[in-house]
Design an enzyme around this catalytic site. Structure first.
Site, short mmCIF file in Angstrom:
data_model
loop_
_atom_site.label_atom_id
_atom_site.label_comp_id
_atom_site.label_asym_id
_atom_site.label_seq_id
_atom_site.Cartn_x
_atom_site.Cartn_y
_atom_site.Cartn_z
N CYS A 164 -4.46 -36.27 -4.32
CA CYS A 164 -5.88 -35.90 -4.28
C CYS A 164 -6.21 -34.88 -5.38
CB CYS A 164 -6.25 -35.33 -2.91
SG CYS A 164 -8.00 -34.87 -2.79
N HIS B 34 -0.99 -44.32 -7.26
CA HIS B 34 -2.34 -44.59 -7.75
C HIS B 34 -2.27 -44.59 -9.28
CE1 HIS B 34 -6.89 -43.38 -7.59
NE2 HIS B 34 -6.64 -44.36 -8.43
N ALA C 176 -8.83 -48.98 -1.97
CA ALA C 176 -9.75 -47.96 -1.43
C ALA C 176 -11.19 -48.42 -1.60
CB ALA C 176 -9.52 -46.62 -2.11
#
Length: 328
Positions: free
Chosen positions: A112, A179, A234
């Protein structure tokens, strides 16, 4: 029971979106594994586990306020992954022990880029602290009976990412999600699938590839391009959760309505439901549309039921709850 991370379609963790209704929606359309939204260890430590007989759920509730921090149900026990934000191994273990009996696996967020995560030494801040990563993952792996995984972003160079992935593999984690963007990248920047492929080639544990999946066909494209064991989505799922269906996406209106029904069924927090609906709407239409305004003005799930013409369903669910409470 150990999750098999091979050949799976996975719902990525999304803050304020990945609650029980959305996870169940994704699973209904074909998601094999569903990640919950990130919960910070500090918050989890202030919670207690409660059985909710009325809803048939297990609730992790903040002491004092009664706020539901995490809600799950037996039906998703074999596929739901609890994602935690942490920067301390001992605290992470203490927090995890309150949820580990009700979920299929525990994932540590190491990707994140948001300031609230990084300022607390969590999320992407961990990417530059391999010793701390090792400490957190090995502590959890040694002390928990469920699989432990983590989700990272790409580092400055492909070699740096590979070195970190190899270090993570040595902790004994069951899988690694990557990611395909760096911390500084924006969502509009293309995901670097080739750098995910570098990680896949360097480790033997299952790698879950994440980035730029917007159609069902993209699952296979990303899997083939990277050699990854599984694929995670996502935004593509947020915009239309039926992306997981091999039969093709359902009409957007149907998906929104089904999400509202599941929000009612699981008595979801109205703020979470509104946020998710706004995100769905924002992708497809002008923010000035009456629907957008009506969602913002909705104060209760009943308001949303009325907006999406699900009043009868709302009444049916509440009648069943009332009769259950009356029979106790």
């Amino acid at each position: 029971m150990e999750i098999d991370y091979r050949n799976k379609l996975i719902l990525a963790p999304m803050v304020r979106v990945g609650t029980l209704p959305f996870r169940q929606l994704a699973a209904e359309y074909g998601a094999d594994i569903t990640y919950g939204e990130e919960i910070i260890d500090h918050k989890l430590i202030k919670c207690e586990r409660r059985i909710n007989d009325v809803l048939g759920t297990i609730d992790v509730v903040e002491k004092g306020t009664g706020t539901v921090v995490f809600r799950t149900c037996p039906e998703e026990r074999s596929r739901v992954v609890f994602q935690m934000g942490t920067s301390d191994a001992v605290r992470a273990l203490r927090a995890a022990q309150s949820v580990c009996m009700d979920v299929a696996a525990l994932d540590i967020n190491m990707g994140c880029p948001k300031s609230f995560s990084i300022s607390g030494g969590m999320g992407a801040a961990l990417l530059t602290k391999p010793d701390l990563i090792h400490d957190i993952l090995t502590t959890l792996k040694r002390n928990l009976d469920i699989p432990v995984t983590c989700k990272i972003r790409l580092l400055k160079s492909p070699q740096d990412t590979v070195e970190l992935a190899r270090r993570i593999e040595k902790t004994g984690v069951s899988a690694l999600a990557v990611h395909g963007r760096k911390v500084a990248d924006r969502p509009r920047d293309p995901a670097k699938w080739s750098e995910i492929a570098d990680v896949v080639a360097a480790v033997s544990i299952p790698v879950i590839a994440n980035g730029d999946v917007f159609e069902y066909e993209d699952f296979e494209r990303l899997k083939v391009a990277t050699g990854a064991s599984s694929v995670m989505v996502a935004r593509g799922a947020l915009w239309n959760a039926s992306i997981f269906s091999p039969k093709g996406k359902l009409p957007w209106e149907d998906v929104k309505r089904e999400y509202v029904r599941k929000s009612i069924l699981w008595d979801n927090d109205i703020r979470s439901s509104k946020h998710t609906l706004r995100e769905m709407i924002a992708h497809y239409s002008s923010l000035g549309l009456p629907e957008w305004t009506a969602v913002i003005k909705s104060d209760t799930l009943e308001d949303l039921a009325r907006l999406y013409e699900e009043e009868k369903y709302y009444e049916h669910v509440n009648e069943k709850r009332s009769s259950f409470l009356g029979s106790r």
